[in-house]
Design an enzyme around this catalytic site. Structure first.
Site, PDB file in Angstrom:
ATOM      1  N   VAL A  73       0.829  -1.286   0.035  1.00 43.51           N
ATOM      2  CA  VAL A  73      -0.003  -0.071  -0.046  1.00 43.51           C
ATOM      3  C   VAL A  73       0.991   1.385   0.032  1.00 43.51           C
ATOM      4  O   VAL A  73       0.441   2.169  -0.274  1.00 43.51           O
ATOM      5  CB  VAL A  73      -1.191  -0.040   1.022  1.00 43.51           C
ATOM      6  CG1 VAL A  73      -1.965  -0.986   1.096  1.00 43.51           C
ATOM      7  CG2 VAL A  73      -0.159   0.023   2.432  1.00 43.51           C
ATOM      8  N   ASN A  99      -6.875  -0.839   6.406  1.00 46.97           N
ATOM      9  CA  ASN A  99      -6.571  -1.555   7.598  1.00 46.97           C
ATOM     10  C   ASN A  99      -5.041  -1.724   7.777  1.00 46.97           C
ATOM     11  O   ASN A  99      -4.589  -1.824   8.746  1.00 46.97           O
ATOM     12  CB  ASN A  99      -7.224  -2.535   7.532  1.00 46.97           C
ATOM     13  CG  ASN A  99      -6.614  -3.631   8.676  1.00 46.97           C
ATOM     14  OD1 ASN A  99      -7.220  -3.688  10.104  1.00 46.97           O
ATOM     15  ND2 ASN A  99      -6.088  -4.679   8.323  1.00 46.97           N
ATOM     16  N   SER A 154      -6.278   3.803  15.780  1.00 45.95           N
ATOM     17  CA  SER A 154      -5.721   3.216  17.083  1.00 45.95           C
ATOM     18  C   SER A 154      -6.197   3.994  18.453  1.00 45.95           C
ATOM     19  O   SER A 154      -6.238   5.263  18.287  1.00 45.95           O
ATOM     20  CB  SER A 154      -4.515   3.066  17.083  1.00 45.95           C
ATOM     21  OG  SER A 154      -3.971   2.483  18.336  1.00 45.95           O
ATOM     22  N   TYR A 167       3.994   6.330  14.968  1.00 43.38           N
ATOM     23  CA  TYR A 167       2.664   5.595  14.847  1.00 43.38           C
ATOM     24  C   TYR A 167       1.433   6.380  15.454  1.00 43.38           C
ATOM     25  O   TYR A 167       0.547   6.498  14.620  1.00 43.38           O
ATOM     26  CB  TYR A 167       2.876   4.245  15.668  1.00 43.38           C
ATOM     27  CG  TYR A 167       1.760   3.295  15.805  1.00 43.38           C
ATOM     28  CD1 TYR A 167       1.610   2.550  14.504  1.00 43.38           C
ATOM     29  CD2 TYR A 167       0.734   3.435  16.759  1.00 43.38           C
ATOM     30  CE1 TYR A 167       0.459   1.617  14.594  1.00 43.38           C
ATOM     31  CE2 TYR A 167      -0.259   2.260  16.791  1.00 43.38           C
ATOM     32  CZ  TYR A 167      -0.430   1.331  15.906  1.00 43.38           C
ATOM     33  OH  TYR A 167      -1.470   0.579  15.888  1.00 43.38           O
ATOM     34  N   ALA A 168       1.724   7.050  16.510  1.00 42.55           N
ATOM     35  CA  ALA A 168       0.584   7.961  17.091  1.00 42.55           C
ATOM     36  C   ALA A 168       0.334   8.908  16.150  1.00 42.55           C
ATOM     37  O   ALA A 168      -0.699   9.437  15.986  1.00 42.55           O
ATOM     38  CB  ALA A 168       1.189   8.395  18.586  1.00 42.55           C
ATOM     39  N   ALA A 169       1.463   9.757  15.697  1.00 44.06           N
ATOM     40  CA  ALA A 169       1.036  10.898  14.775  1.00 44.06           C
ATOM     41  C   ALA A 169       0.207  10.325  13.581  1.00 44.06           C
ATOM     42  O   ALA A 169      -0.701  11.015  13.044  1.00 44.06           O
ATOM     43  CB  ALA A 169       2.570  11.444  14.333  1.00 44.06           C
ATOM     44  N   LYS A 171      -1.748   7.788  13.353  1.00 47.61           N
ATOM     45  CA  LYS A 171      -2.946   7.431  13.924  1.00 47.61           C
ATOM     46  C   LYS A 171      -3.961   8.408  14.214  1.00 47.61           C
ATOM     47  O   LYS A 171      -5.185   8.658  14.003  1.00 47.61           O
ATOM     48  CB  LYS A 171      -3.105   6.382  15.208  1.00 47.61           C
ATOM     49  CG  LYS A 171      -2.345   5.098  14.623  1.00 47.61           C
ATOM     50  CD  LYS A 171      -2.975   4.241  13.459  1.00 47.61           C
ATOM     51  CE  LYS A 171      -2.426   2.874  13.344  1.00 47.61           C
ATOM     52  NZ  LYS A 171      -3.257   2.276  12.064  1.00 47.61           N
ATOM     53  N   ILE A 200      -5.564  -5.511  20.763  1.00 43.69           N
ATOM     54  CA  ILE A 200      -6.098  -6.518  20.240  1.00 43.69           C
ATOM     55  C   ILE A 200      -4.995  -7.676  20.102  1.00 43.69           C
ATOM     56  O   ILE A 200      -3.854  -7.495  19.503  1.00 43.69           O
ATOM     57  CB  ILE A 200      -6.650  -6.159  18.789  1.00 43.69           C
ATOM     58  CG1 ILE A 200      -7.482  -5.039  18.733  1.00 43.69           C
ATOM     59  CG2 ILE A 200      -7.396  -7.227  18.152  1.00 43.69           C
ATOM     60  CD1 ILE A 200      -8.932  -4.999  19.688  1.00 43.69           C
TER      61      ILE A 200
HETATM   62  P1  NAP Z   1      -1.218  -7.202  11.633  1.00 48.65           P
HETATM   63  O1  NAP Z   1      -1.745  -8.720  12.008  1.00 48.65           O
HETATM   64  O2  NAP Z   1       0.348  -6.922  11.680  1.00 48.65           O
HETATM   65  O3  NAP Z   1      -1.784  -7.054  10.103  1.00 48.65           O
HETATM   66  C1  NAP Z   1      -1.602  -6.006   9.419  1.00 48.65           C
HETATM   67  C2  NAP Z   1      -1.338  -6.301   7.887  1.00 48.65           C
HETATM   68  O4  NAP Z   1      -0.937  -5.269   6.980  1.00 48.65           O
HETATM   69  C3  NAP Z   1      -0.097  -7.505   8.005  1.00 48.65           C
HETATM   70  O5  NAP Z   1      -0.566  -8.485   7.102  1.00 48.65           O
HETATM   71  C4  NAP Z   1       0.851  -6.657   7.249  1.00 48.65           C
HETATM   72  O6  NAP Z   1       1.824  -7.557   6.495  1.00 48.65           O
HETATM   73  C5  NAP Z   1       0.106  -5.807   6.266  1.00 48.65           C
HETATM   74  N1  NAP Z   1       1.104  -4.608   6.034  1.00 48.65           N
HETATM   75  C6  NAP Z   1       1.954  -4.051   6.608  1.00 48.65           C
HETATM   76  N2  NAP Z   1       2.668  -3.240   5.706  1.00 48.65           N
HETATM   77  C7  NAP Z   1       2.037  -3.333   4.549  1.00 48.65           C
HETATM   78  C8  NAP Z   1       1.911  -2.464   3.171  1.00 48.65           C
HETATM   79  N3  NAP Z   1       2.814  -1.667   3.089  1.00 48.65           N
HETATM   80  N4  NAP Z   1       1.407  -3.188   2.262  1.00 48.65           N
HETATM   81  C9  NAP Z   1       0.216  -3.813   2.505  1.00 48.65           C
HETATM   82  N5  NAP Z   1      -0.073  -4.616   3.688  1.00 48.65           N
HETATM   83  C10 NAP Z   1       0.930  -4.326   4.664  1.00 48.65           C
HETATM   84  O7  NAP Z   1      -1.939  -6.230  12.639  1.00 48.65           O
HETATM   85  P2  NAP Z   1      -3.240  -5.785  13.091  1.00 48.65           P
HETATM   86  O8  NAP Z   1      -2.898  -5.643  14.516  1.00 48.65           O
HETATM   87  O9  NAP Z   1      -4.476  -6.872  12.264  1.00 48.65           O
HETATM   88  O10 NAP Z   1      -3.360  -4.522  12.522  1.00 48.65           O
HETATM   89  C11 NAP Z   1      -4.253  -4.121  11.681  1.00 48.65           C
HETATM   90  C12 NAP Z   1      -4.423  -2.601  11.721  1.00 48.65           C
HETATM   91  O11 NAP Z   1      -5.061  -2.368  13.195  1.00 48.65           O
HETATM   92  C13 NAP Z   1      -3.281  -1.555  11.582  1.00 48.65           C
HETATM   93  O12 NAP Z   1      -3.526  -0.531  11.019  1.00 48.65           O
HETATM   94  C14 NAP Z   1      -2.495  -1.348  13.312  1.00 48.65           C
HETATM   95  O13 NAP Z   1      -1.929  -0.177  13.305  1.00 48.65           O
HETATM   96  C15 NAP Z   1      -4.322  -1.440  13.657  1.00 48.65           C
HETATM   97  N6  NAP Z   1      -4.099  -1.324  15.316  1.00 48.65           N
HETATM   98  C16 NAP Z   1      -3.674  -2.426  15.987  1.00 48.65           C
HETATM   99  C17 NAP Z   1      -3.780  -2.874  17.257  1.00 48.65           C
HETATM  100  C18 NAP Z   1      -3.585  -4.110  17.903  1.00 48.65           C
HETATM  101  O14 NAP Z   1      -3.557  -3.928  19.023  1.00 48.65           O
HETATM  102  N7  NAP Z   1      -3.204  -5.296  17.226  1.00 48.65           N
HETATM  103  C19 NAP Z   1      -4.274  -1.839  18.050  1.00 48.65           C
HETATM  104  C20 NAP Z   1      -4.721  -0.653  17.519  1.00 48.65           C
HETATM  105  C21 NAP Z   1      -4.681  -0.522  15.989  1.00 48.65           C
HETATM  106  P3  NAP Z   1       3.206  -8.109   7.131  1.00 48.65           P
HETATM  107  O15 NAP Z   1       2.936  -9.053   8.280  1.00 48.65           O
HETATM  108  O16 NAP Z   1       3.909  -8.529   6.069  1.00 48.65           O
HETATM  109  O17 NAP Z   1       3.723  -6.742   7.961  1.00 48.65           O
END
Ligand code: NAP
Length: 263
Positions: A73, A99, A154, A167-169, A171, A200
């Site tokens: 992305v 996402n 987030s 990250y904070a900036a 989000k 999560i």
């Molecule tokens: P995740 O399991 O790591 O899933 C994120 C996915 O995005 C991964 O498959 C990752 O691939 C992919 N990705 C990373 N860089 C990318 C790129 N340049 N192009 C396309 N895909 C890419 O994390 P998640 O926890 O489900 O996170 C989903 C969203 O929720 C994110 O925006 C995260 O910031 C947000 N979030 C997460 C939490 C939490 O506690 N988990 C809390 C608040 C917000 P790779 O694995 O290869 O990097």
């Protein structure tokens, strides 16, 4: 059966792009949307990881229920290809879920090279990509007549952790972007909302040891646990329903009450 109300709670037949859909919340969202009858485009890094989620969906919902498009992305041309391929396959585009995200240490204590690269990478993936994908999807979302955009922010946009400046900036930026787009696109019947997940259980948080997670959850989260990806996916689904037609520009915490806890 005759109904007493007008607004639909079905996304059946809608075509949805979900970025970062090979893992965690994106995968849960892709699976849920497919269960609800949407045709889902799984966009993420890595052919095998994308294929694995597409195969899961096809096995249950049959041919044409899902398409995989390997997409980085942070690359504008790959986003262009993602939208073109989606419309070629689905004939329309109704829903975009931004996402995909990364959480990389970024701190003023890092040396210049590390600081610059973690800052730029986080902005590209977590914020710029969201804006670009919306721009590219826009003509199709307008044509859809009831386009829906959900951006995953987030709780780090609301409360902060040391070492996660970029990250904070980004989000907080996602919330700003969401609000601006909501104002701009409302006249086209498109709604734009954000979700602020709290802690999560996904691969993103998998590296934190279980004891630290349990302690954190006990102290900080009123529900005293990490959330499940599916619990966030259901909020995303809610925001994409035709019935959610008057929810616009909101950012909704899905965090077990973490961000409103005082003592
Ligand atoms: P995740 O399991 O790591 O899933 C994120 C996915 O995005 C991964 O498959 C990752 O691939 C992919 N990705 C990373 N860089 C990318 C790129 N340049 N192009 C396309 N895909 C890419 O994390 P998640 O926890 O489900 O996170 C989903 C969203 O929720 C994110 O925006 C995260 O910031 C947000 N979030 C997460 C939490 C939490 O506690 N988990 C809390 C608040 C917000 P790779 O694995 O290869 O990097």
């Amino acid at each position: 059966m005759e109904r007493l109300t007008n607004l639909s709670r079905s996304i059946s037949g809608r075509v949805a792009i979900i970025t970062g859909a090979a893992s965690g919340m994106g995968r849960a969202t892709a699976r849920l949307f497919a269960d609800e009858g949407a045709r889902v485009v799984v966009a993420d890094l890595g052919q095998q990881r994308v294929d694995a989620v597409v195969d899961e969906i096809l096995a249950v919902h049959g041919a044409d229920s899902a398409l995989g498009v390997v997409t980085d992305v942070s690359d504008a041309r790959q986003l262009e290809h993602l939208v073109a391929r989606t419309v070629e396959w689905g004939g329309r585009l109704d829903i975009v879920v931004n996402n995909a995200g990364i959480s990389v240490i970024n701190s003023p204590f890092q040396d210049a090279e590390e600081f610059e690269s973690s800052w730029a990478q986080t902005l590209d993936v977590n914020l710029t990509a969201h804006a670009r994908l919306v721009r590219l999807a826009l003509p199709h979302l307008i044509e859809s007549g009831g386009g829906r955009i959900v951006n995953i922010a987030s709780t780090e946009a609301l409360v902060s952790t040391a070492g996660l400046g970029a990250y904070a900036a980004t989000k907080a930026g996602v919330i700003g972007l969401t609000q601006s787009l909501a104002v701009e696109l409302g006249r086209h019947g498109i709604t734009v909302n954000a979700i602020c997940p709290g802690p999560i259980a996904t691969p993103m948080t998998a590296a934190i040891d279980e004891e630290s997670k349990a302690t954190y959850a006990r102290r900080r989260v009123p529900l005293r646990r990490y959330g499940d990806p599916e619990e966030v996916a259901h909020m995303t689904l809610n925001l994409c329903l035709p019935a959610s037609s008057f929810v616009n520009g909101a950012h909704i915490p899905v965090d077990g009450g973490m961000s409103i806890r005082h003592t």
